[in-house]
Design an enzyme around this catalytic site. Structure first.
Site, PDB file in Angstrom:
ATOM      1  N   HIS A   1     -77.283 -71.647  69.553  1.00 13.51           N
ATOM      2  CA  HIS A   1     -78.343 -72.402  70.246  1.00 13.51           C
ATOM      3  C   HIS A   1     -77.686 -73.437  71.152  1.00 13.51           C
ATOM      4  O   HIS A   1     -76.478 -73.564  71.215  1.00 13.51           O
ATOM      5  CB  HIS A   1     -79.211 -73.149  69.225  1.00 13.51           C
ATOM      6  CG  HIS A   1     -80.114 -72.278  68.422  1.00 13.51           C
ATOM      7  ND1 HIS A   1     -81.479 -72.324  68.538  1.00 13.51           N
ATOM      8  CD2 HIS A   1     -79.848 -71.338  67.472  1.00 13.51           C
ATOM      9  CE1 HIS A   1     -82.030 -71.454  67.695  1.00 13.51           C
ATOM     10  NE2 HIS A   1     -81.058 -70.843  67.040  1.00 13.51           N
TER      11      HIS A   1
ATOM     12  N   HIS B   1     -83.918 -68.955  71.558  1.00 13.52           N
ATOM     13  CA  HIS B   1     -84.673 -69.953  72.334  1.00 13.52           C
ATOM     14  C   HIS B   1     -84.380 -69.731  73.815  1.00 13.52           C
ATOM     15  O   HIS B   1     -83.234 -69.857  74.260  1.00 13.52           O
ATOM     16  CB  HIS B   1     -84.301 -71.377  71.924  1.00 13.52           C
ATOM     17  CG  HIS B   1     -84.938 -71.781  70.628  1.00 13.52           C
ATOM     18  ND1 HIS B   1     -84.347 -72.637  69.744  1.00 13.52           N
ATOM     19  CD2 HIS B   1     -86.141 -71.421  70.075  1.00 13.52           C
ATOM     20  CE1 HIS B   1     -85.165 -72.800  68.698  1.00 13.52           C
ATOM     21  NE2 HIS B   1     -86.248 -72.074  68.886  1.00 13.52           N
TER      22      HIS B   1
ATOM     23  N   GLU C   1     -82.180 -71.980  76.367  1.00 12.33           N
ATOM     24  CA  GLU C   1     -80.820 -72.367  75.997  1.00 12.33           C
ATOM     25  C   GLU C   1     -79.840 -71.348  76.581  1.00 12.33           C
ATOM     26  O   GLU C   1     -79.210 -70.568  75.879  1.00 12.33           O
ATOM     27  CB  GLU C   1     -80.741 -72.481  74.463  1.00 12.33           C
ATOM     28  CG  GLU C   1     -81.718 -73.535  73.932  1.00 12.33           C
ATOM     29  CD  GLU C   1     -81.974 -73.488  72.428  1.00 12.33           C
ATOM     30  OE1 GLU C   1     -81.296 -72.727  71.716  1.00 12.33           O
ATOM     31  OE2 GLU C   1     -82.873 -74.221  71.961  1.00 12.33           O
TER      32      GLU C   1
ATOM     33  N   GLU D   1     -75.024 -75.384  67.708  1.00 11.00           N
ATOM     34  CA  GLU D   1     -75.622 -75.984  68.905  1.00 11.00           C
ATOM     35  C   GLU D   1     -74.504 -76.215  69.910  1.00 11.00           C
ATOM     36  O   GLU D   1     -73.625 -77.056  69.708  1.00 11.00           O
ATOM     37  CB  GLU D   1     -76.320 -77.310  68.569  1.00 11.00           C
ATOM     38  CG  GLU D   1     -77.459 -77.184  67.572  1.00 11.00           C
ATOM     39  CD  GLU D   1     -78.771 -76.662  68.165  1.00 11.00           C
ATOM     40  OE1 GLU D   1     -78.813 -76.426  69.395  1.00 11.00           O
ATOM     41  OE2 GLU D   1     -79.738 -76.496  67.400  1.00 11.00           O
TER      42      GLU D   1
HETATM   43  O1  0X9 Z   1     -84.922 -76.666  65.911  1.00 10.74           O
HETATM   44  C1  0X9 Z   1     -84.271 -75.608  66.018  1.00 10.74           C
HETATM   45  O2  0X9 Z   1     -84.772 -74.494  65.921  1.00 10.74           O
HETATM   46  C2  0X9 Z   1     -82.760 -75.709  66.274  1.00 10.74           C
HETATM   47  N1  0X9 Z   1     -82.479 -76.694  67.279  1.00 10.74           N
HETATM   48  S1  0X9 Z   1     -82.860 -76.415  68.835  1.00 10.74           S
HETATM   49  O3  0X9 Z   1     -82.688 -77.637  69.555  1.00 10.74           O
HETATM   50  N2  0X9 Z   1     -81.838 -75.364  69.423  1.00 10.74           N
HETATM   51  O4  0X9 Z   1     -84.183 -75.893  68.901  1.00 10.74           O
HETATM   52  C3  0X9 Z   1     -82.062 -76.130  64.998  1.00 10.74           C
HETATM   53  C4  0X9 Z   1     -82.285 -75.216  63.831  1.00 10.74           C
HETATM   54  C5  0X9 Z   1     -81.531 -75.653  62.626  1.00 10.74           C
HETATM   55  N3  0X9 Z   1     -81.926 -74.946  61.460  1.00 10.74           N
HETATM   56  C6  0X9 Z   1     -83.001 -75.267  60.686  1.00 10.74           C
HETATM   57  N4  0X9 Z   1     -83.705 -76.336  60.933  1.00 10.74           N
HETATM   58  N5  0X9 Z   1     -83.274 -74.490  59.687  1.00 10.74           N
HETATM   59 ZN    ZN Z   2     -82.506 -73.492  69.893  1.00 12.02          ZN
END
Ligand code: 0X9
Ligand code: ZN
Length: 432
Positions: free
Chosen positions: A315, A193, A196, A390
């Site tokens: 992340h 991402h 980040e 995170e």
């Molecule tokens: O939403 C995401 O892709 C991740 N959070 S972020 O705020 N960095 O964008 C979390 C991903 C966690 N994993 C899954 N949901 N599979």
């Molecule tokens: Zn992310």
């Protein structure tokens, strides 16, 4: 014409760069929503009308493109949800804060300490592989990686696993174990991402630590991709500091980019969007993007040859260690073990700066969503320990974390990493 000293020119270049990062956020507002809003913010996110800024929290802070302000206002009023404006203009806000946060060109590296990632500045992609010598200022992530290879080869090997959609290299660092646990591998992914920034920064510091460390480094074959989305990252430097997706241009649409953490072929589409303008747009099909395809191919190759035991995708933000699945309510295989080792990690992380990281299921702590690295590594590759980490912070600075947080973040995550690596080590080899 006035002559500028090199120092002045560097400063001018830096100021211009930081302004450009914010220009495209001009007119964006941040709103705080009040009341019971279980699904409204997710609905706005999926439709591409707003972005959620506090994913790890109650999802009450959203940022809105100027052209959507009226529409979002209308939807919220219709749902009876009160809101107040937190930030009138995101560009102005970020610019004003940036004055305090800027710190570049202060670090030089001596031949004795080179190559090393920066600790007092975030690095551009270029800084992370062009061939600049240590005496050149600024030290360049591509610069760092290529010098790393030159310094530590053959123990450390830096190779490109493919190209991004705009043709940048996706670099993989392979740090080889010696005899101990040969055949057991771990995989770290950073920077998928774009906004980040602390993720590639910490990941590069982990590369540095692992390359120099001759004890933990012996335990595993470590594969690290510090910058999985180089185009998006460059775009955050040059155009839009809050860009999340890759840089696929979508014809006949006002919006670009695919969310690379919704493009993997496991529960593809769950918690993702078909709307081009959404921050969680999943692309036309699973692995439609060169970045995810390169990562998948490289991970499969490692998994075929070796026992890939641990995958961590870095992340930000929220200070969470998340375990899969994100898109299913059933428990993933080895959930108890993932929680147990996760606690080892979070406990060790808290030692250096008392930072609290919580461990939770990703679908519960964030939102039900899949098509992500973690779910694919667990569901398709069958890796035993899989996490999305995170990083800092809890939400006060969020994506635009200050440069003063790079050093403490990498210190604490290194502590966590050391602890979890020792703990998942299958041969129970102990370091003396
Ligand atoms: O939403 C995401 O892709 C991740 N959070 S972020 O705020 N960095 O964008 C979390 C991903 C966690 N994993 C899954 N949901 N599979
Ligand atoms: Zn992310």
């Amino acid at each position: 014409m006035r002559c500028h000293s090199v120092k002045q020119l560097v400063l001018i270049a830096t100021i211009t760069l930081s302004s450009a990062q914010y220009q495209s956020l001009s007119g964006y507002q941040v709103w705080a929503l009040n009341g019971d809003i279980p699904n409204v913010s997710i609905h706005l996110l999926k439709n591409g009308l707003a972005d959620i800024l506090d994913f790890a929290g109650p999802r009450k802070q959203i940022s809105i493109h100027p052209k959507n302000l009226e529409e979002v206002d209308r939807i919220l009023n219709q749902e009876g949800i009160h809101h107040r404006v937190l930030i009138e203009d995101l560009a102005v806000y970020l610019e004003s804060r940036d004055v305090l946060r800027k710190k570049r060109q202060t670090e030089t590296c001596s031949l004795a300490s080179c190559p090393k990632p920066l600790s007092e500045s975030f690095m551009t992609f270029e800084e992370m592989c062009c061939k600049k010598s240590c005496n050149n200022i600024p030290p360049q992530m591509e610069w760092y990686l290529i010098n790393l290879n030159a310094t530590y080869y053959p123990r450390v090997e830096v190779t490109s696993i493919g190209k991004s959609i705009e043709g940048r290299n996706i670099w993989q660092v392979f740090i080889k174990s010696s005899a101990c646990n040969e055949g057991t591998a771990i995989w770290l992914e950073g920077g998928i991402h774009a906004r980040e920034w602390i993720s590639p920064a910490v990941t590069l510091h982990l590369v540095n630590r692992l390359a120099r460390d001759c004890s933990i480094g012996k335990l595993f074959d470590v594969y690290i991709v510090p910058m999985a989305n180089p185009d998006g990252y460059e775009y955050t430097w040059n155009t839009n500091r809050l860009w999340r997706k890759n840089r696929r241009i979508i014809p006949d649409s006002d919006c670009d980019g695919v969310d690379l953490n919704r493009n993997w072929d496991f529960d593809y589409g769950v918690g993702a969007s078909d709307a081009y303008c959404s921050e969680i747009y999943k692309g036309v099909s699973a692995f439609s993007e060169p970045e995810t395809l390169s990562l998948k191919t490289a991970m499969e190759a490692v998994n075929q040859e070796k026992n890939l035991i641990l995958v961590i995708a870095l992340h930000s933000y929220g200070q969470y260690l998340l375990y899969p699945y994100g898109g299913r309510t059933e428990s993933a295989p080895f959930t108890t073990e993932m929680i147990e080792k996760g606690k080892v990690f979070t406990r060790a992380v808290s030692h250096s700066h008392e930072t609290v990281f919580r461990i939770d299921n990703s679908g519960v702590a964030y939102s039900q969503a899949s098509g992500a690295t973690d779910d694919w590594a667990k569901g398709v590759l069958g890796v035993k320990y899989v996490y999305t980490l995170e990083l800092r912070d809890g939400g006060s600075e969020g994506f635009v974390l200050g440069v003063d947080k790079i050093a403490p973040s990498e210190e604490e995550i290194w502590e966590g990493m050391r602890a979890i690596l020792l703990s998942v080590n299958p041969s129970n080899y102990t370091l003396l």
